[in-house]
Design a protein around this motif. Structure first.
Motif, PDB file in Angstrom:
ATOM      1  N   GLU A 147       0.814  -1.212   0.000  1.00  0.00           N
ATOM      2  CA  GLU A 147       0.000   0.000   0.000  1.00  0.00           C
ATOM      3  C   GLU A 147       0.849   1.264   0.000  1.00  0.00           C
ATOM      4  OE1 GLU A 147      -2.447  -0.612   3.399  1.00  0.00           O
ATOM      5  OE2 GLU A 147      -3.895  -1.877   2.323  1.00  0.00           O
ATOM      6  N   LYS A 148       2.100   1.172   0.474  1.00  0.00           N
ATOM      7  CA  LYS A 148       2.993   2.327   0.506  1.00  0.00           C
ATOM      8  C   LYS A 148       3.717   2.558  -0.818  1.00  0.00           C
ATOM      9  CE  LYS A 148       2.664   3.612   4.901  1.00  0.00           C
ATOM     10  NZ  LYS A 148       2.268   4.989   5.311  1.00  0.00           N
ATOM     11  N   LEU A 149       3.756   1.540  -1.668  1.00  0.00           N
ATOM     12  CA  LEU A 149       4.481   1.648  -2.927  1.00  0.00           C
ATOM     13  C   LEU A 149       3.594   2.241  -4.019  1.00  0.00           C
ATOM     14  CD1 LEU A 149       6.181  -1.818  -2.610  1.00  0.00           C
ATOM     15  CD2 LEU A 149       7.439   0.321  -2.856  1.00  0.00           C
ATOM     16  N   ASP A 150       4.235   2.771  -5.034  1.00  0.00           N
ATOM     17  CA  ASP A 150       3.522   3.370  -6.159  1.00  0.00           C
ATOM     18  C   ASP A 150       2.762   2.288  -6.931  1.00  0.00           C
ATOM     19  OD1 ASP A 150       2.688   4.673  -8.476  1.00  0.00           O
ATOM     20  OD2 ASP A 150       4.615   5.650  -8.839  1.00  0.00           O
ATOM     21  N   ARG A 151       1.452   2.450  -7.064  1.00  0.00           N
ATOM     22  CA  ARG A 151       0.631   1.440  -7.742  1.00  0.00           C
ATOM     23  C   ARG A 151       0.953   1.321  -9.232  1.00  0.00           C
ATOM     24  NH1 ARG A 151      -0.967   2.219  -2.910  1.00  0.00           N
ATOM     25  NH2 ARG A 151      -2.957   1.401  -2.144  1.00  0.00           N
ATOM     26  N   ALA A 152       1.725   2.262  -9.777  1.00  0.00           N
ATOM     27  CA  ALA A 152       2.084   2.204 -11.194  1.00  0.00           C
ATOM     28  C   ALA A 152       3.323   1.352 -11.449  1.00  0.00           C
ATOM     29  CB  ALA A 152       2.309   3.608 -11.740  1.00  0.00           C
ATOM     30  N   ILE A 153       4.030   0.939 -10.393  1.00  0.00           N
ATOM     31  CA  ILE A 153       5.195   0.077 -10.587  1.00  0.00           C
ATOM     32  C   ILE A 153       4.723  -1.270 -11.132  1.00  0.00           C
ATOM     33  CG2 ILE A 153       7.106  -1.115  -9.444  1.00  0.00           C
ATOM     34  CD1 ILE A 153       7.086   1.095  -7.329  1.00  0.00           C
ATOM     35  N   PRO A 154       5.348  -1.791 -12.176  1.00  0.00           N
ATOM     36  CA  PRO A 154       4.961  -3.120 -12.673  1.00  0.00           C
ATOM     37  C   PRO A 154       5.207  -4.191 -11.615  1.00  0.00           C
ATOM     38  CG  PRO A 154       6.306  -1.949 -14.286  1.00  0.00           C
ATOM     39  CD  PRO A 154       6.374  -1.158 -13.019  1.00  0.00           C
ATOM     40  N   VAL A 155       4.329  -5.173 -11.605  1.00  0.00           N
ATOM     41  CA  VAL A 155       4.433  -6.287 -10.670  1.00  0.00           C
ATOM     42  C   VAL A 155       4.397  -7.596 -11.443  1.00  0.00           C
ATOM     43  CG1 VAL A 155       3.416  -7.458  -8.679  1.00  0.00           C
ATOM     44  CG2 VAL A 155       3.222  -4.972  -8.890  1.00  0.00           C
ATOM     45  N   VAL A 156       5.302  -8.496 -11.101  1.00  0.00           N
ATOM     46  CA  VAL A 156       5.263  -9.878 -11.574  1.00  0.00           C
ATOM     47  C   VAL A 156       5.114 -10.759 -10.345  1.00  0.00           C
ATOM     48  CG1 VAL A 156       6.598 -11.755 -12.621  1.00  0.00           C
ATOM     49  CG2 VAL A 156       6.590  -9.487 -13.668  1.00  0.00           C
ATOM     50  N   GLY A 157       4.190 -11.720 -10.420  1.00  0.00           N
ATOM     51  CA  GLY A 157       3.989 -12.565  -9.256  1.00  0.00           C
ATOM     52  C   GLY A 157       3.320 -13.870  -9.601  1.00  0.00           C
ATOM     53  N   SER A 158       3.209 -14.712  -8.598  1.00  0.00           N
ATOM     54  CA  SER A 158       2.415 -15.923  -8.754  1.00  0.00           C
ATOM     55  C   SER A 158       0.955 -15.532  -8.964  1.00  0.00           C
ATOM     56  CB  SER A 158       2.551 -16.789  -7.504  1.00  0.00           C
ATOM     57  OG  SER A 158       1.900 -16.175  -6.399  1.00  0.00           O
ATOM     58  N   VAL A 159       0.155 -16.504  -9.337  1.00  0.00           N
ATOM     59  CA  VAL A 159      -1.272 -16.222  -9.566  1.00  0.00           C
ATOM     60  C   VAL A 159      -1.904 -15.657  -8.298  1.00  0.00           C
ATOM     61  CG1 VAL A 159      -3.498 -17.282 -10.079  1.00  0.00           C
ATOM     62  CG2 VAL A 159      -1.467 -17.925 -11.400  1.00  0.00           C
ATOM     63  N   GLU A 160      -1.580 -16.236  -7.136  1.00  0.00           N
ATOM     64  CA  GLU A 160      -2.161 -15.761  -5.883  1.00  0.00           C
ATOM     65  C   GLU A 160      -1.640 -14.377  -5.517  1.00  0.00           C
ATOM     66  OE1 GLU A 160      -4.634 -17.329  -4.149  1.00  0.00           O
ATOM     67  OE2 GLU A 160      -4.626 -18.586  -5.954  1.00  0.00           O
ATOM     68  N   ALA A 161      -0.360 -14.123  -5.737  1.00  0.00           N
ATOM     69  CA  ALA A 161       0.199 -12.803  -5.456  1.00  0.00           C
ATOM     70  C   ALA A 161      -0.428 -11.744  -6.360  1.00  0.00           C
ATOM     71  CB  ALA A 161       1.710 -12.824  -5.623  1.00  0.00           C
ATOM     72  N   ALA A 162      -0.679 -12.103  -7.609  1.00  0.00           N
ATOM     73  CA  ALA A 162      -1.306 -11.158  -8.535  1.00  0.00           C
ATOM     74  C   ALA A 162      -2.689 -10.738  -8.044  1.00  0.00           C
ATOM     75  CB  ALA A 162      -1.392 -11.777  -9.925  1.00  0.00           C
ATOM     76  N   LYS A 163      -3.416 -11.658  -7.448  1.00  0.00           N
ATOM     77  CA  LYS A 163      -4.735 -11.323  -6.900  1.00  0.00           C
ATOM     78  C   LYS A 163      -4.609 -10.274  -5.805  1.00  0.00           C
ATOM     79  CE  LYS A 163      -6.683 -15.958  -7.709  1.00  0.00           C
ATOM     80  NZ  LYS A 163      -7.177 -17.194  -7.037  1.00  0.00           N
ATOM     81  N   VAL A 164      -3.573 -10.405  -4.965  1.00  0.00           N
ATOM     82  CA  VAL A 164      -3.381  -9.457  -3.865  1.00  0.00           C
ATOM     83  C   VAL A 164      -3.124  -8.055  -4.399  1.00  0.00           C
ATOM     84  CG1 VAL A 164      -1.929  -8.847  -1.894  1.00  0.00           C
ATOM     85  CG2 VAL A 164      -2.561 -11.235  -2.288  1.00  0.00           C
ATOM     86  N   VAL A 165      -2.174  -7.926  -5.325  1.00  0.00           N
ATOM     87  CA  VAL A 165      -1.812  -6.582  -5.786  1.00  0.00           C
ATOM     88  C   VAL A 165      -2.914  -5.956  -6.639  1.00  0.00           C
ATOM     89  CG1 VAL A 165       0.678  -6.817  -5.582  1.00  0.00           C
ATOM     90  CG2 VAL A 165      -0.426  -7.589  -7.659  1.00  0.00           C
ATOM     91  N   ARG A 166      -3.638  -6.765  -7.387  1.00  0.00           N
ATOM     92  CA  ARG A 166      -4.772  -6.213  -8.145  1.00  0.00           C
ATOM     93  C   ARG A 166      -5.833  -5.658  -7.208  1.00  0.00           C
ATOM     94  NH1 ARG A 166      -4.356 -11.161 -12.172  1.00  0.00           N
ATOM     95  NH2 ARG A 166      -3.191 -10.196 -13.898  1.00  0.00           N
ATOM     96  N   SER A 167      -6.065  -6.347  -6.088  1.00  0.00           N
ATOM     97  CA  SER A 167      -7.054  -5.863  -5.124  1.00  0.00           C
ATOM     98  C   SER A 167      -6.623  -4.552  -4.479  1.00  0.00           C
ATOM     99  CB  SER A 167      -7.294  -6.918  -4.040  1.00  0.00           C
ATOM    100  OG  SER A 167      -6.201  -7.005  -3.136  1.00  0.00           O
TER     101      SER A 167
END
Length: 258
Positions: free
Chosen positions: A72-92
């Motif tokens: 929540e403290k990081l810039d939401r525009a930074i690209p993220v690569v993650g596992s399927v479950e991690a991707a759900k977290v950051v998208r939320s």
């Protein structure tokens, strides 16, 4: 290649002139499901959030890898690569550039660093999270990361990798079994990948833990034991214990080819 250990599973990786923030827990406590009485991690020394991050890389969707207060403290525009479950977290949380990688899939960051997802830690009976292989495309430098000590036999086909960021100790709960099985697996994966350097991860850093679970955890293994085992297997691998919060250069003696 430069690395900064940020405690627990968290690292800043500088490879291919890119800055990759791996599994960051940098602010607030580490608590699972609000159950602080069961397990709670606290930092002894605050860690500033690194600047100029090119990519956030997440191996799992669990709180100690995809830590919501930190994200929540990081810039939401930074690209993220993650596992399927991690991707759900950051998208939320509102991140806008999210790539979920299944095992065997790859992502290339600005034509400089190739990231491959490999099978990692099992979470329950149906889910296997991610480990990663990172390779600098224009020069020397490759990294394998898996935070719980579950190394897929498919790594035997990966070729030599310069740096392993893996746990080297076992953490077990009596009657329930291992949470981390680094001691049991690190020697084998070192023989598969023939690294120049091993960097312990997961069970270290400038942090303190409390709660019922912590009181019953059993730890086995050490740096000294691993060094003896590697020497007995005729591996010239260095084991380096990083100082938390200090940036250091990993000096590789030659290009490792895959």
């Amino acid at each position: 290649m430069y690395l900064t250990y940020l405690d627990s599973n968290s690292w800043l990786i500088e490879i291919g002139e890119k800055r990759i923030l791996l599994d960051p827990w940098l602010v607030g406590p580490l608590v699972f499901g609000g159950l602080g009485w069961l397990f709670k991690g606290q930092r002894r020394t605050p860690r500033p959030i690194p600047e100029n991050i090119d990519l956030i890389l997440l191996s799992q969707g669990l709180t100690d890898h995809a830590h919501p207060p930190t994200l929540e403290k990081l810039d939401r525009a930074i690209p993220v690569v993650g596992s399927v479950e991690a991707a759900k977290v950051v998208r939320s949380l509102g991140y806008t550039q999210v790539t979920a990688l299944a095992h065997g899939e790859t992502f290339t960051l600005d034509n400089t660093v190739k990231i491959e997802a490999v099978p990692g830690s099992p979470i329950g009976p149906l889910l296997v999270e991610n480990g990663y292989i990172l390779r600098e495309l224009s020069g020397n430098g490759s990294i394998y990361y898996e935070p719980h000590g579950y190394h897929s036999p498919s790594l035997k086909d990966a070729g030599s990798i310069d740096v392993l960021m893996v746990p080297i100790v076992n953490l077990k709960v009596p009657l329930l079994g291992p949470i981390i099985q680094g001691r049991d697996s690190v020697s084998e994966v070192a023989q598969w990948l023939e690294p120049q350097v091993i960097l312990p991860t997961a069970a270290g850093g400038d942090v303190e833990f409390e709660g019922v679970l912590v009181k019953v955890l059993q730890q086995q293994g050490s740096v000294e034991e691993l060094r003896e085992t590697l020497d007995g297997n005729n591996l010239k691998t260095q084991v380096i214990e990083p100082t938390p919060g200090e940036r250091f250069e990993v000096n590789l003696t030659e290009v490792q080819s895959s």
